[in-house]
Design a protein around this motif. Structure first.
Motif, PDB file in Angstrom:
ATOM      1  N   TRP A 246      35.991  19.305 -28.101  1.00 17.42           N
ATOM      2  CA  TRP A 246      34.574  19.258 -28.448  1.00 17.42           C
ATOM      3  C   TRP A 246      33.847  20.520 -28.011  1.00 17.42           C
ATOM      4  N   ARG A 247      34.357  21.174 -26.986  1.00 17.15           N
ATOM      5  CA  ARG A 247      33.708  22.396 -26.522  1.00 17.15           C
ATOM      6  C   ARG A 247      34.047  23.598 -27.404  1.00 17.15           C
ATOM      7  N   LYS A 248      35.118  23.466 -28.199  1.00 10.94           N
ATOM      8  CA  LYS A 248      35.595  24.590 -29.000  1.00 10.94           C
ATOM      9  C   LYS A 248      35.329  24.421 -30.495  1.00 10.94           C
ATOM     10  N   HIS A 249      34.749  23.279 -30.865  1.00 13.76           N
ATOM     11  CA  HIS A 249      34.482  23.012 -32.278  1.00 13.76           C
ATOM     12  C   HIS A 249      33.050  22.503 -32.445  1.00 13.76           C
ATOM     13  N   VAL A 250      32.468  22.775 -33.599  1.00 16.75           N
ATOM     14  CA  VAL A 250      31.118  22.272 -33.860  1.00 16.75           C
ATOM     15  C   VAL A 250      31.174  20.748 -33.912  1.00 16.75           C
ATOM     16  N   PRO A 251      30.113  20.081 -33.475  1.00 13.41           N
ATOM     17  CA  PRO A 251      30.127  18.614 -33.495  1.00 13.41           C
ATOM     18  C   PRO A 251      30.139  18.077 -34.919  1.00 13.41           C
ATOM     19  N   LEU A 252      30.725  16.909 -35.084  1.00  9.12           N
ATOM     20  CA  LEU A 252      30.808  16.302 -36.406  1.00  9.12           C
ATOM     21  C   LEU A 252      29.428  15.874 -36.900  1.00  9.12           C
ATOM     22  N   GLU A 253      29.222  16.010 -38.179  1.00 11.19           N
ATOM     23  CA  GLU A 253      27.924  15.676 -38.778  1.00 11.19           C
ATOM     24  C   GLU A 253      27.536  14.237 -38.464  1.00 11.19           C
ATOM     25  N   ASN A 254      26.287  14.079 -38.067  1.00 11.39           N
ATOM     26  CA  ASN A 254      25.639  12.810 -37.738  1.00 11.39           C
ATOM     27  C   ASN A 254      25.975  12.290 -36.343  1.00 11.39           C
ATOM     28  N   SER A 255      26.812  12.997 -35.608  1.00  8.91           N
ATOM     29  CA  SER A 255      27.009  12.623 -34.206  1.00  8.91           C
ATOM     30  C   SER A 255      25.744  12.961 -33.425  1.00  8.91           C
ATOM     31  N   TYR A 256      25.612  12.393 -32.236  1.00  5.88           N
ATOM     32  CA  TYR A 256      24.423  12.649 -31.415  1.00  5.88           C
ATOM     33  C   TYR A 256      24.297  14.141 -31.107  1.00  5.88           C
ATOM     34  N   ALA A 257      25.408  14.785 -30.739  1.00  7.88           N
ATOM     35  CA  ALA A 257      25.365  16.212 -30.424  1.00  7.88           C
ATOM     36  C   ALA A 257      24.916  17.015 -31.644  1.00  7.88           C
ATOM     37  N   TRP A 258      25.396  16.659 -32.830  1.00 10.51           N
ATOM     38  CA  TRP A 258      25.005  17.349 -34.061  1.00 10.51           C
ATOM     39  C   TRP A 258      23.521  17.142 -34.350  1.00 10.51           C
ATOM     40  N   ARG A 259      23.057  15.899 -34.207  1.00 10.75           N
ATOM     41  CA  ARG A 259      21.650  15.598 -34.505  1.00 10.75           C
ATOM     42  C   ARG A 259      20.704  16.270 -33.524  1.00 10.75           C
ATOM     43  N   MET A 260      21.054  16.304 -32.250  1.00 13.64           N
ATOM     44  CA  MET A 260      20.177  16.936 -31.267  1.00 13.64           C
ATOM     45  C   MET A 260      20.153  18.452 -31.444  1.00 13.64           C
ATOM     46  N   ALA A 261      21.279  19.038 -31.846  1.00 15.73           N
ATOM     47  CA  ALA A 261      21.295  20.475 -32.121  1.00 15.73           C
ATOM     48  C   ALA A 261      20.341  20.808 -33.269  1.00 15.73           C
ATOM     49  N   ARG A 262      20.352  19.980 -34.302  1.00 23.34           N
ATOM     50  CA  ARG A 262      19.425  20.185 -35.421  1.00 23.34           C
ATOM     51  C   ARG A 262      17.980  19.973 -34.972  1.00 23.34           C
ATOM     52  N   GLN A 263      17.766  18.995 -34.114  1.00 21.85           N
ATOM     53  CA  GLN A 263      16.405  18.680 -33.673  1.00 21.85           C
ATOM     54  C   GLN A 263      15.770  19.840 -32.923  1.00 21.85           C
ATOM     55  N   VAL A 264      16.538  20.519 -32.071  1.00 19.16           N
ATOM     56  CA  VAL A 264      15.954  21.600 -31.263  1.00 19.16           C
ATOM     57  C   VAL A 264      16.170  22.975 -31.885  1.00 19.16           C
ATOM     58  N   GLY A 265      16.993  23.043 -32.947  1.00 18.08           N
ATOM     59  CA  GLY A 265      17.183  24.331 -33.624  1.00 18.08           C
ATOM     60  C   GLY A 265      18.267  25.202 -33.046  1.00 18.08           C
ATOM     61  N   VAL A 266      19.400  24.597 -32.661  1.00 14.03           N
ATOM     62  CA  VAL A 266      20.529  25.337 -32.119  1.00 14.03           C
ATOM     63  C   VAL A 266      21.686  25.293 -33.121  1.00 14.03           C
ATOM     64  N   ASP A 267      22.327  26.431 -33.324  1.00 13.61           N
ATOM     65  CA  ASP A 267      23.495  26.506 -34.180  1.00 13.61           C
ATOM     66  C   ASP A 267      24.746  26.458 -33.290  1.00 13.61           C
ATOM     67  N   PRO A 268      25.442  25.335 -33.229  1.00 15.34           N
ATOM     68  CA  PRO A 268      26.595  25.213 -32.337  1.00 15.34           C
ATOM     69  C   PRO A 268      27.683  26.251 -32.604  1.00 15.34           C
ATOM     70  N   ALA A 269      27.843  26.665 -33.860  1.00 15.24           N
ATOM     71  CA  ALA A 269      28.904  27.610 -34.203  1.00 15.24           C
ATOM     72  C   ALA A 269      28.750  28.955 -33.488  1.00 15.24           C
ATOM     73  N   LYS A 270      27.538  29.270 -33.050  1.00 14.83           N
ATOM     74  CA  LYS A 270      27.284  30.553 -32.391  1.00 14.83           C
ATOM     75  C   LYS A 270      27.475  30.493 -30.883  1.00 14.83           C
ATOM     76  N   ALA A 271      27.790  29.325 -30.337  1.00 18.09           N
ATOM     77  CA  ALA A 271      27.911  29.226 -28.880  1.00 18.09           C
ATOM     78  C   ALA A 271      29.018  28.251 -28.490  1.00 18.09           C
ATOM     79  N   LEU A 272      30.179  28.411 -29.109  1.00 19.47           N
ATOM     80  CA  LEU A 272      31.331  27.594 -28.734  1.00 19.47           C
ATOM     81  C   LEU A 272      32.025  28.214 -27.528  1.00 19.47           C
ATOM     82  N   GLU A 273      32.837  27.418 -26.878  1.00 21.24           N
ATOM     83  CA  GLU A 273      33.547  27.915 -25.683  1.00 21.24           C
ATOM     84  C   GLU A 273      34.570  28.957 -26.068  1.00 21.24           C
TER      85      GLU A 273
END
Length: 273
Positions: A246-273
Motif C-alpha cells: 500500500w505504501r508503494k502503490h496508489v490506493p484503489l479507487e473508492n477506498s478511504y485513502a483514495w477518497r481522502m486524497a481527493r478530498q484534500v487535493g493530494v496526488d498519491p502517485a507523486k509521493a509513493l514510497e
C-alpha cells in the motif's frame, strides 16, 4: 482552504520526503482551520502548501545516531512533549487525519486505542506545566535501568542486550527490548500514576479504527466510516503498520485513502514510497 483560526497543531518529520498519506493527513488539519507546523530535521522536498516548516532544532536537538539505531519515529516520543511545553500546540502524528476540528479549548486531548485499553499518544495535548509532562520528560531525560512497568521477561531481554551489545546507548537497548516503551507504554503508565488516565477520551474520538484492521483504509468495498461516531475528531491511519504494497502503490479507487486524497487535493502517485 479555510482560514486558519483554530488552535495550532504540530508534528515532526525525520527524512527528506513525505509519503502521500503524510501529505493528506497534514493538509486535513490545514483544511479544518488549524495552523499546522511541521518540524523537520532536514529539507523536505514535498511539504504541502499551507503547512509551515520549522527546524526541529527550535524544539530540541535530534540525536541522529540514536535514530539510526532505532527508527525515524522513536525520538518523536520525546520531541512531542518538549514541543507541547514550548508551544502549547496539539501534537499530531503525520498519519492522523483530521476528521473534525479539535475543540478550541481543553488540555486533555488523548485517548485509548485498539483492543487493550492502553492510551496512545499519536494525537495528544496535555497541560504544558504539571505533573504528567514533568514525569514524562524526567523519564526521557533520566532513563531508569528498567522502565517501572516492565515485567521479569522484559528485564531479562534488556540484560541479554547489555551482555551482547554493551556499547549501545541505554535508550537504544530499551527500544530494542520493548519497542513502545518510549511511546504508548510510557504515556499510559505515567497518566495512570498522575490520575490523568481517567481524563482520556474514548477510542472512537481519535482512533476509531483498531490498529489490527488498518487494511480497511485501502479496501474499496470497506466501510471505514462505520467505525466513526459523532465524537470522532481524528482518524489514525497507522502508517507504521501499513503493508509495504500500500505504501508503494496508489490506493484503489473508492477506498478511504483514495477518497481522502481527493478530498484534500493530494496526488498519491507523486509521493509513493
Amino acid at each position: 482552504m479555510t482560514e486558519s483560526t483554530r488552535r495550532p497543531v504540530a508534528s515532526l518529520w525525520i527524512g527528506e520526503r513525505l509519503q502521500y498519506l503524510n501529505q493528506l493527513c497534514l493538509l486535513s488539519h490545514v483544511q479544518q482551520g488549524h495552523p499546522t507546523t511541521l518540524y523537520c530535521t532536514e529539507t523536505v522536498e514535498n511539504v504541502p502548501e499551507g503547512v509551515t516548516v520549522r527546524p526541529a532544532s527550535e524544539i530540541m536537538d535530534i540525536p541522529m545516531n540514536i535514530v539510526e539505531e532505532t527508527s525515524a519515529s522513536f525520538l518523536s516520543n520525546v520531541f512531542r512533549y518538549h514541543m507541547i511545553r514550548r508551544t502549547d500546540a496539539v501534537w499530531i502524528d503525520c498519519d492522523a487525519f483530521c476528521h473534525r476540528p479539535f475543540p478550541d479549548e481543553g488540555d486533555h486531548i488523548y485517548a485509548g486505542h485498539g483492543f487493550r485499553g492502553a492510551l496512545n499518544c499519536g494525537v495528544v495535548k496535555i497541560p504544558r506545566e504539571g505533573e504528567l509532562i514533568a514525569r514524562l520528560l524526567d523519564y526521557y531525560e533520566n532513563l531508569p535501568d528498567y522502565p517501572a512497568w516492565w515485567n521479569k521477561n522484559q528485564r531479562k531481554k534488556l540484560d541479554r542486550l547489555d551482555k551482547k551489545q554493551p556499547e549501545l546507548p541505554h535508550a537504544v537497548k530499551i527500544y530494542k527490548a520493548e519497542r513502545t516503551s518510549f511511546g504508548p507504554q510510557a504515556f499510559t503508565y505515567f497518566a495512570q500514576q498522575t490520575g490523568d488516565y481517567d481524563r482520556a477520551m474514548t477510542p472512537d474520538t481519535l482512533y476509531p479504527v483498531p490498529f489490527q484492521l488498518n487494511d480497511t483504509f485501502y479496501d474499496p468495498h470497506g466501510r471505514v466510516e462505520g467505525w466513526f461516531t459523532e465524537q470522532t475528531l481524528s482518524v489514525h491511519l497507522y502508517t507504521n503498520g501499513t503493508r509495504p504494497w500500500w505504501r508503494k502503490h496508489v490506493p484503489l479507487e473508492n477506498s478511504y485513502a483514495w477518497r481522502m486524497a481527493r478530498q484534500v487535493g493530494v496526488d498519491p502517485a507523486k509521493a509513493l514510497e
